[in-house]
Structure formats: C-alpha cells, structure tokens
Scaffold this motif. Structure first.
Motif, PDB file in Angstrom:
ATOM      1  N   ASP A 216       0.710  -1.106   0.028  1.00 25.63           N
ATOM      2  CA  ASP A 216       0.044   0.017  -0.007  1.00 25.63           C
ATOM      3  C   ASP A 216       0.877   1.340   0.189  1.00 25.63           C
ATOM      4  O   ASP A 216       0.510   2.211  -0.908  1.00 25.63           O
ATOM      5  CB  ASP A 216      -1.022   0.101   1.226  1.00 25.63           C
ATOM      6  N   ASP A 217       1.998   1.394   0.822  1.00 28.57           N
ATOM      7  CA  ASP A 217       2.795   2.403   0.928  1.00 28.57           C
ATOM      8  C   ASP A 217       3.590   2.399  -0.414  1.00 28.57           C
ATOM      9  O   ASP A 217       3.669   3.742  -0.954  1.00 28.57           O
ATOM     10  CB  ASP A 217       3.845   2.064   1.836  1.00 28.57           C
ATOM     11  N   CYS A 218       3.887   1.341  -1.018  1.00 27.14           N
ATOM     12  CA  CYS A 218       4.606   1.292  -2.344  1.00 27.14           C
ATOM     13  C   CYS A 218       3.875   2.127  -3.479  1.00 27.14           C
ATOM     14  O   CYS A 218       4.266   2.878  -4.080  1.00 27.14           O
ATOM     15  CB  CYS A 218       4.964   0.056  -2.759  1.00 27.14           C
ATOM     16  N   ARG A 219       2.413   1.758  -3.544  1.00 28.87           N
ATOM     17  CA  ARG A 219       1.483   2.324  -4.559  1.00 28.87           C
ATOM     18  C   ARG A 219       1.467   3.661  -4.307  1.00 28.87           C
ATOM     19  O   ARG A 219       1.294   4.634  -5.153  1.00 28.87           O
ATOM     20  CB  ARG A 219       0.194   1.480  -4.475  1.00 28.87           C
ATOM     21  N   CYS A 220       1.105   4.129  -3.085  1.00 30.08           N
ATOM     22  CA  CYS A 220       1.071   5.372  -2.554  1.00 30.08           C
ATOM     23  C   CYS A 220       2.210   6.296  -3.237  1.00 30.08           C
ATOM     24  O   CYS A 220       2.069   7.483  -3.757  1.00 30.08           O
ATOM     25  CB  CYS A 220       1.044   5.845  -1.235  1.00 30.08           C
ATOM     26  N   ALA A 221       3.597   5.883  -2.980  1.00 35.06           N
ATOM     27  CA  ALA A 221       4.589   6.595  -3.243  1.00 35.06           C
ATOM     28  C   ALA A 221       4.847   6.522  -4.903  1.00 35.06           C
ATOM     29  O   ALA A 221       5.178   7.594  -5.624  1.00 35.06           O
ATOM     30  CB  ALA A 221       6.026   5.945  -2.732  1.00 35.06           C
ATOM     31  N   LEU A 222       4.278   5.534  -5.545  1.00 32.02           N
ATOM     32  CA  LEU A 222       4.435   5.571  -6.894  1.00 32.02           C
ATOM     33  C   LEU A 222       3.645   6.649  -7.529  1.00 32.02           C
ATOM     34  O   LEU A 222       4.042   7.258  -8.574  1.00 32.02           O
ATOM     35  CB  LEU A 222       3.967   4.105  -7.749  1.00 32.02           C
ATOM     36  N   ASP A 223       2.387   6.612  -6.902  1.00 34.72           N
ATOM     37  CA  ASP A 223       1.366   7.816  -7.446  1.00 34.72           C
ATOM     38  C   ASP A 223       2.049   9.193  -7.171  1.00 34.72           C
ATOM     39  O   ASP A 223       1.833   9.955  -8.102  1.00 34.72           O
ATOM     40  CB  ASP A 223       0.059   7.653  -6.582  1.00 34.72           C
ATOM     41  N   ALA A 224       2.638   9.310  -6.016  1.00 38.83           N
ATOM     42  CA  ALA A 224       3.279  10.706  -5.592  1.00 38.83           C
ATOM     43  C   ALA A 224       4.469  10.850  -6.889  1.00 38.83           C
ATOM     44  O   ALA A 224       4.706  11.970  -7.154  1.00 38.83           O
ATOM     45  CB  ALA A 224       3.860  10.577  -4.584  1.00 38.83           C
ATOM     46  N   ALA A 225       5.372   9.786  -7.363  1.00 43.24           N
ATOM     47  CA  ALA A 225       5.939   9.918  -8.220  1.00 43.24           C
ATOM     48  C   ALA A 225       5.773  10.531  -9.596  1.00 43.24           C
ATOM     49  O   ALA A 225       6.077  11.472 -10.242  1.00 43.24           O
ATOM     50  CB  ALA A 225       7.035   8.752  -8.268  1.00 43.24           C
ATOM     51  N   MET A 226       4.503   9.677  -9.871  1.00 41.60           N
ATOM     52  CA  MET A 226       3.953  10.067 -11.181  1.00 41.60           C
ATOM     53  C   MET A 226       3.406  11.394 -11.304  1.00 41.60           C
ATOM     54  O   MET A 226       3.378  12.313 -12.463  1.00 41.60           O
ATOM     55  CB  MET A 226       2.942   8.931 -11.733  1.00 41.60           C
ATOM     56  N   ALA A 227       2.903  11.612 -10.013  1.00 43.58           N
ATOM     57  CA  ALA A 227       2.223  13.288 -10.037  1.00 43.58           C
ATOM     58  C   ALA A 227       3.315  14.286  -9.880  1.00 43.58           C
ATOM     59  O   ALA A 227       3.079  15.570 -10.254  1.00 43.58           O
ATOM     60  CB  ALA A 227       1.332  13.254  -8.954  1.00 43.58           C
TER      61      ALA A 227
END
Length: 335
Positions: A216-227
């Motif tokens: 879950d933390d991983c996917r949140c960080a990925l979304d933040a990177a893409m944004a």
C-alpha cells in the motif's frame, strides 16, 4: 594454481593479470595488490608542505571546478555505456584529487563549489561500487558524499546521497531500514527540492517499500512520483545533475516496482519503456530486460522470461555488472 600462489604471497600478480582481475572484481590496483599508501615525507617543520597545499587549493577557481565536473560527467557517460568495472582506478584518482582540493581549501567561498563537485562524484562512485558488488566501498563513498553535500550546504545533493545509500541497505537485506532512510531524505530536502528530485525520491521510496513488503505504501509513493515528474523528454535538472529521470525512465522504474509486487500490469509499463529507452543506457537496458523477465515469470510466461534473461545476461556481461548478473542468476534459478 596461480590464485593459491597469489593468496599465499608466493607469486606476485603481473600487470597483465592485474588488468584482468581489476575489471573482474571491480577493485582498484592498490586494493588488488594490498598496497598501503606511501607516507608523505614531511618538510623540516611541516608548515612549508601545509602552506604549499593550502596555496594550491586556494588557486582552484571556477575553471578548475568546471574541469572536475566535466571529468565526472565523462566518467558517468562511460559508466552507463561500458559499465563500472573498467573505471575503478580512474574514479579513485578523480575522488582523490577532489578530496585533496577540499581538504586544504580554507574559506567557505572556495570550499563550497569543490564540495558540491565532490558530492556529485562520490554518489557516482558509490553507485558504481554497488554495481561492482563492492558494498563497503559504496557505503563509504555515500558517507563522503553526505559530508561533502553538508559542506556545500546543498540539501538536494544530501537527500540524493541518503536515498541512494538506502540501496546498500536493501541489497544487504535491510529494506525496512532503507525505507526509513529514504523518508528521512525526503524530510531533509522538504519542498525546497526540485520536482524532478521529489519524483526520484518518491520512486526510490516505492522500490524500498516493495522490497520491504509494504504494497500500500509502495503504490502511494508511485502515485506521488508520477504526479511530481515534470512533463517532456528532458531528464536532467540543472540543480541536480546526478539524476536522470523523465516520464520514460519513470515508466521503467514503475514497471520494475510493479514486477516486485507481482502485479501483472508491470509488463505493459516495461515494454513501453523498452521501446522509448535511449540506446546509450546499456546497463539500464540490462536491468530493464531483467525486470521484463521477472514480470513474465510472475505471469508464468516462461519462454518470454527466457528470452529477456538471455538479453539481460549478455548486457550485464558486457558492462561487467555484478549486481545485474546476480539478479539474472536468481531469476534463472526459478525457471
């Protein structure tokens, strides 16, 4: 037979074999031959030598700093195309010259630009050491990079060195500690970091979280990177030359992280990155083929996994990447 005689001190290593072994093991000539540095002969009272070195360091102006940075950039280009193994001695000499210039520079105005150049060169040397399997040397280079970044009052370079150092922890099996170090790096730079650096830090956090079993933390960080990633093909930041990152690179990174999570969507991201990748990034291409093999293994597509592992092995051998060869061997054992 030669190896036993070298280890027992019965035979010295010839220059011919030393050149082969340095590339194979990713060590300097001094490390290979176990040569201690020669002591510097002091002058009568020691002050003449000290003042001479202070004067030399004080004469390091903008043109010399540019020369240092140009040398780092040349080594970075050679590294991504040829691999790190053949550059160990050159990198060690480059760092030694920068450390000398910084050690004897007195005033902050003279120290800061040299320290910044050393911070950038040290993180490059550290990543090369990781790639060569020399993890202790990598750790020490990151510590040097952090000290230099603090001396240069450059929080972006400090955060980058901290986050890359997390990869040493991850390689050693301490990925949860790596997550904390990356997050500390994010706090270090705060909102003062460039968007490209923030995207890079989020992507590094996502990778650490994937290894640490924190999906879950991983996917949140990925979304933040893409944004956070700036639009367009540019991958260099004028304030952070140590990082190559644009949308294409981030797609590749995202695919790698999704493959670690066992997500079937990893394949699409990775093939998109493969089609758009700069062909001069040879070692990165080896990593991308390894990621694709991992992603196909997750989907039980074994023929495709074999194809990409063959490509990855060829490119890893071409660049002498111990780290990539280790990943290839681990995946090959699963087929």
């Amino acid at each position: 037979m030669y190896v036993s005689e070298w280890e027992n001190g019965k035979r010295t290593i010839s220059d011919r074999y030393a050149a082969i072994l340095r590339k194979l093991l990713g060590v300097t000539d001094a490390e290979l031959r176990d040569i201690a540095p020669l002591p510097v002969a002091p002058s009568v009272d020691g002050y003449d030598e000290l003042l001479s070195r202070i004067d030399a360091a004080g004469s390091v102006g903008a043109s010399m700093v540019k020369a240092f940075n140009d040398q780092t950039e040349l080594l970075r280009t050679m590294d991504r195309q040829l691999g790190a193994a053949s550059l160990v001695d050159q990198m060690a000499g480059h760092l030694g010259a920068l450390e000398d210039a910084l050690s004897f520079a007195v005033l902050p105005a003279a120290r800061r630009p040299v320290a910044l150049a050393l911070a950038g060169a040290s993180t490059l040397a550290a990543w090369q050491a990781i790639d060569s399997g020399a993890v202790e040397r990598a750790w020490r280079h990151y510590e040097l990079a952090k000290r230099a970044a603090r001396d240069a009052e450059a929080p972006m370079y400090l955060a980058h060195a901290m986050a890359e150092q997390a990869y040493v922890l991850c390689e050693a099996g301490r990925s949860a500690l790596g997550v904390e170090l990356v997050r500390d790096a994010q706090r270090t730079v705060g909102r003062s970091g460039s968007p490209r650096l923030r995207a890079w830090l989020y992507a590094a956090e996502a990778e650490m979280c994937a290894y640490a079993g924190m999906p879950d933390d991983c996917r949140c960080a990925l979304d933040a990177a893409m944004a956070s990633i700036p639009p367009g093909p540019e991958d260099r930041d004028p304030d952070m030359l140590s990082i190559f990152l644009n949308g294409v690179h981030l797609d590749r990174w995202r695919g790698n992280v999704l493959a670690l999570l066992g997500d079937v969507d990893a394949v699409a991201s990775l093939y998109g990155a493969l089609a758009a990748m700069d062909p001069t990034f040879v070692r990165a291409r080896a990593g991308l083929h390894t990621d694709l093999a991992h992603a196909h293994l997750t989907r039980a597509e074994y023929d495709d996994a074999h194809t990409h592992l063959r490509q990855a092995r060829l490119l890893a051998s071409r660049t002498g990447s111990v780290r990539q060869r280790r990943r290839v061997d681990t995946l090959s054992a699963q087929l």
